[in-house]
Design an enzyme around this catalytic site. Structure first.
Site, PDB file in Angstrom:
ATOM      1  N   GLU A 161     -14.700 173.983  49.747  1.00 37.26           N
ATOM      2  CA  GLU A 161     -15.681 174.883  50.476  1.00 37.26           C
ATOM      3  C   GLU A 161     -15.501 176.365  49.636  1.00 37.26           C
ATOM      4  O   GLU A 161     -14.362 176.614  49.211  1.00 37.26           O
ATOM      5  CB  GLU A 161     -14.898 175.229  51.917  1.00 37.26           C
ATOM      6  CG  GLU A 161     -15.969 175.925  52.820  1.00 37.26           C
ATOM      7  CD  GLU A 161     -16.715 175.101  53.707  1.00 37.26           C
ATOM      8  OE1 GLU A 161     -16.962 173.638  53.523  1.00 37.26           O
ATOM      9  OE2 GLU A 161     -17.285 175.550  54.751  1.00 37.26           O
ATOM     10  N   LYS A 169      -9.848 173.601  58.522  1.00 37.36           N
ATOM     11  CA  LYS A 169     -11.446 173.557  58.290  1.00 37.36           C
ATOM     12  C   LYS A 169     -11.712 174.818  58.058  1.00 37.36           C
ATOM     13  O   LYS A 169     -12.075 176.100  58.670  1.00 37.36           O
ATOM     14  CB  LYS A 169     -12.159 173.429  59.756  1.00 37.36           C
ATOM     15  CG  LYS A 169     -13.668 173.528  59.747  1.00 37.36           C
ATOM     16  CD  LYS A 169     -14.110 172.360  60.720  1.00 37.36           C
ATOM     17  CE  LYS A 169     -15.557 172.030  60.623  1.00 37.36           C
ATOM     18  NZ  LYS A 169     -16.498 173.085  60.008  1.00 37.36           N
ATOM     19  N   LYS A 197     -11.708 172.131  66.857  1.00 39.32           N
ATOM     20  CA  LYS A 197     -12.093 173.574  66.784  1.00 39.32           C
ATOM     21  C   LYS A 197     -11.144 174.495  67.509  1.00 39.32           C
ATOM     22  O   LYS A 197     -10.703 173.973  68.590  1.00 39.32           O
ATOM     23  CB  LYS A 197     -13.480 173.945  66.902  1.00 39.32           C
ATOM     24  CG  LYS A 197     -14.483 173.117  66.043  1.00 39.32           C
ATOM     25  CD  LYS A 197     -14.604 173.561  64.926  1.00 39.32           C
ATOM     26  CE  LYS A 197     -15.927 174.413  64.735  1.00 39.32           C
ATOM     27  NZ  LYS A 197     -17.074 174.080  65.044  1.00 39.32           N
TER      28      LYS A 197
HETATM   29  S1  IVH Z   1     -14.513 166.998  55.134  1.00 37.30           S
HETATM   30  C1  IVH Z   1     -18.316 164.070  56.008  1.00 37.30           C
HETATM   31  N1  IVH Z   1     -12.671 168.766  55.104  1.00 37.30           N
HETATM   32  O1  IVH Z   1     -17.187 171.582  57.412  1.00 37.30           O
HETATM   33  C2  IVH Z   1     -17.874 165.752  55.857  1.00 37.30           C
HETATM   34  N2  IVH Z   1     -14.858 169.387  55.523  1.00 37.30           N
HETATM   35  O2  IVH Z   1     -18.753 169.673  59.537  1.00 37.30           O
HETATM   36  C3  IVH Z   1     -16.556 165.543  55.226  1.00 37.30           C
HETATM   37  N3  IVH Z   1     -15.193 171.798  56.096  1.00 37.30           N
HETATM   38  O3  IVH Z   1     -19.663 170.500  55.401  1.00 37.30           O
HETATM   39  C4  IVH Z   1     -16.159 166.880  54.917  1.00 37.30           C
HETATM   40  N4  IVH Z   1     -13.405 172.268  55.870  1.00 37.30           N
HETATM   41  O4  IVH Z   1     -18.465 172.367  54.693  1.00 37.30           O
HETATM   42  C5  IVH Z   1     -14.020 168.506  55.390  1.00 37.30           C
HETATM   43  N5  IVH Z   1     -11.023 170.329  55.171  1.00 37.30           N
HETATM   44  C6  IVH Z   1     -12.206 169.817  55.205  1.00 37.30           C
HETATM   45  C7  IVH Z   1     -13.116 171.104  55.400  1.00 37.30           C
HETATM   46  C8  IVH Z   1     -14.448 170.725  55.608  1.00 37.30           C
HETATM   47  C9  IVH Z   1     -14.268 172.717  55.970  1.00 37.30           C
HETATM   48  C10 IVH Z   1     -16.612 172.004  56.220  1.00 37.30           C
HETATM   49  C11 IVH Z   1     -17.572 171.371  55.132  1.00 37.30           C
HETATM   50  C12 IVH Z   1     -18.358 170.394  55.811  1.00 37.30           C
HETATM   51  C13 IVH Z   1     -18.098 170.722  57.380  1.00 37.30           C
HETATM   52  C14 IVH Z   1     -18.317 169.633  58.001  1.00 37.30           C
END
Ligand code: IVH
Length: 672
Positions: free
Chosen positions: A174, A119, A317
């Site tokens: 990101e 993440k 997390k």
């Molecule tokens: S998938 C439906 N994959 O986390 C959302 N998000 O809380 C699909 N993020 O706004 C997002 N790493 O900015 C996804 N490997 C990852 C991620 C990621 C960071 C962030 C992203 C998103 C937020 C979601």
């Protein structure tokens, strides 16, 4: 290069070479040629383009240096919303996610396949490619509408400006700043006398949300891709799983973390979470968890979406980092309304990505509860955006000379007596506007974004204005002239006249903004809105009796008293009247006649078709209020799928329970 070549072919060839070597360097971190050779190719391309400006195309690698600054960011609607992920804060929550998914799919948990990806801690971006060319890039914003940051994103070295295939695709990911780049960028900031960034995430997000793309270009950002959507709704890249999609993106030359992988069942999740956690400090970028997504797209579709989050994915997390440090001093800060906040000055400690030296302790009760004394060793915690807190005192390490904190009896800023209301936890400085700190924060609050929203009139500027005695009261802002402002430190002719015109154009605010701007104790943004809708005009609000105020939904006797006290104060009351004459707040639309006028409803669970926000808007449009908790005064609880304790409480209290259909019917009743 052969002399017979036309500039067109020369440029095309050079572009391909530069793009290739940039990819090796920035995306793969595996250059094939020395930096010098790359620079030479780049400059050759630049000079050919300079000589043939008609041949410059937006996808040329030379276009990454940034274009002229924008006036503002355009708002762009997302074709497919960019929503967020549900968090699992501990193992139990992560495992219960697996159980739910397994149950819904009717599969044993051991057979569930999931993708596990870091993440990333940065700023989410959707990058749109039309026939393979990067045409726009948009921030997540509120998930439905974001900001157009195309010019900024194009400066990111590892984002392809042109894909190897001429496809239509929106790639999501990101924007992050690698740890080593963060150190370099901060060193540069320091050297040029600019403010340093607190952490890589803020640096990344601040650099993208920077109107001048040439500045963004200097910031060493990296785009990490994690997903894609097709504009026509088809499966992106023909992938049938998340892992395939990621592989497809890798082939398109996007940077993908090497630790993205497939896992199976609970055991797989536990193992990957532990493994990535163990190596977290050595990763080149910051992460705050691991995202697990059901791998199979068909299975994802079966699970579908809750309100704003997919039910097939979870952000597991890592717990907030904790460190131990020492309390050197406890000082008292005076807020806008005079509230005295004890603040612990601690030995600076690097925790959760920032250096912490000041920690608010809220009030005396908190200090007593945690038994925090000056000289104590304390455990400090900080996660992500969250403000740092003292978790507990390590009493075993307490020295005999540790000193318990006492609230001073007079204000450390203005020496007025400090008062604690009967039964209240907070202490107050009684100096009011005589207290320089109260004055500063009151004036800054008046100008702040949710209040009068005066651009460029932040705390620092207000302080400068107060110090120079150009203003003492909010009404003085409206008498400022550009010539005097331009003599303030940090101001020049243009910035001074910008400030004066921003102040000028703040007049005629919405009524609720003006009420909020006054800074009446207990009257926050929401209460201001309630007051504005009920009274409709400044005059009616100003003349409201305590009884009339008390009838406003959500306003209790304490707030009523605060409003009365505020207007009874000779200085504050008079200033408010003076301001009302100067700024002339607009009249608000009064709520009346709606089917739910004056009724309080509570929302719980997931409604079949409406989002929470939509349901709330519908209730408010019908004159009702949405409250967060159920009480005997609640008119009805609107319950959807997976409703929890609120539903139980409503049943226990005999409060009516509605489903979505009933809500819609009730709201319409008044308009028929
Ligand atoms: S998938 C439906 N994959 O986390 C959302 N998000 O809380 C699909 N993020 O706004 C997002 N790493 O900015 C996804 N490997 C990852 C991620 C990621 C960071 C962030 C992203 C998103 C937020 C979601």
């Amino acid at each position: 290069m052969a002399a017979s070549q036309t500039p067109e072919t020369q440029i095309a060839e050079l572009r391909q070479q530069v793009a290739h070597h940039a990819y090796r360097y920035y995306a793969l971190d595996d250059p094939e040629i020395p930096d010098k050779a790359y620079d030479q190719l780049f400059r050759q391309l630049q000079s050919l383009e300079l000589a043939n400006p008609h041949l410059i195309t937006p996808d040329s690698p030379t276009q990454r240096i940034g274009t002229a600054p924008l006036d503002e960011f355009d708002q762009v609607e997302h074709g497919v919303p960019m929503l967020s992920l549900r968090d699992a804060m501990n193992e139990e929550e992560a495992m219960s996610f697996v159980d739910t998914v397994a149950k819904e799919l009717g599969l044993p948990e051991e057979s569930l396949e999931l993708s596990g990806e870091p993440k990333y801690d940065g700023l989410a971006i959707g990058a749109r490619y039309t026939r393979g060319v990067l045409v726009s890039a948009v921030t997540r914003g509120d998930g439905f509408v974001g900001e157009d940051v195309t010019a900024q994103v194009k400066t990111i070295r590892n984002i392809p400006l042109r894909l190897p295939e001429p496809i239509d695709l929106e790639v999501r990911g990101e924007v992050v700043m690698f740890k080593r780049d963060f150190d370099i960028v901060n060193a540069l900031q320091e050297a040029s006398g600019e403010k340093k960034f607190v952490n890589p995430r803020n640096a990344a997000s601040g650099s993208i949300r920077q109107l001048d793309p040439r500045v963004t270009a200097t910031r060493r950002l990296t785009f990490m891709a994690y997903g894609a959507v097709s504009p026509d709704g088809s499966t992106p890249l023909g992938a049938s799983t998340q892992v395939e999609l990621i592989e497809g993106l890798r082939r398109l030359r996007f940077t993908i973390s090497p630790i993205a992988t497939k896992v199976t069942g609970k055991a797989g999740i536990r193992a990957l979470f532990a493994q990535i956690g163990a190596g977290r400090a050595d990763l080149p970028f910051e992460i705050d968890g691991v995202v697990f997504k059901l791998n199979d797209f068909a299975a994802q579709a079966r699970l579908g979406w809750n309100n704003r989050t997919p039910r097939f994915a979870i952000a597991y997390k890592y717990p907030a980092e904790e460190k131990t440090t020492t309390v050197n001093q406890i000082v008292v800060q005076i807020g806008r309304t005079g509230a005295c906040t004890p603040v612990a000055k601690v030995e600076p400690v690097f925790v959760g990505g920032v250096t912490v030296s000041s920690i608010t302790l809220h009030n005396l009760d908190q200090i007593r509860l945690k038994d925090i004394r000056v000289g104590d060793s304390v455990v400090v915690r900080r996660a992500g955006d969250v403000i740092p807190e003292i978790v507990r005192t390590v009493t075993e390490l307490r020295q005999i000379d540790a000193v318990a904190f006492e609230m001073p009896t007079s204000c450390p800023v203005c020496a007025s007596p400090i008062h604690q209301a009967e039964g209240a936890a907070d202490h107050y400085c009684t100096g009011n506007l005589k207290c320089p700190d109260q004055r500063l924060y009151r004036l800054a609050h008046f100008a702040s974004r949710l209040a009068m929203n005066i651009d460029g009139l932040g705390e620092q500027t207000v302080k400068a204005l107060l110090d120079s005695e150009l203003v003492t009261m909010p009404s003085d802002f409206f008498c400022l002239d550009a010539a005097s402002v331009s003599r303030l430190p940090g101001f020049a002719e243009v910035s001074a006249s910008n400030l004066v015109s921003a102040i000028g154009s703040s007049v005629a605010p919405e009524l609720h903004r003006f009420i909020f701007a006054l800074g009446i104790e207990d009257v926050g943004e929401k209460t201001s809105k309630d007051l504005a809708t009920v009274f409709g005009s400044w005059k009616e609000f100003r003349n409201a009796t305590p009884e009339a105020l008390g009838r406003v939904h959500g306003i209790g006797p304490v707030t009523v008293q605060s409003v009365i006290d505020f207007f009874a104060d000779p200085v504050l009351g008079q200033e408010a009247d003076k301001l009302a004459v100067i700024v002339m707040p607009r009249e608000a639309k009064k709520a009346s006649g709606g089917a739910l006028t004056g009724l309080s409803l509570v929302l719980t669970g997931t409604l079949p078709t409406m989002s929470r926000e939509q349901a709330q808007a519908m209730i408010e449009a019908a004159g009702g209020k949405v409250s967060g908790s159920v009480s005997k005064k609640t008119h009805a609880v609107v319950a959807g799928e997976a409703a929890g304790s609120k539903l139980e409480k409503a049943t226990a209290l005999g409060v009516a329970i509605w489903d979505e259909a009933r809500l819609i019917a009730e709201c319409k009743a008044g308009t028929a």
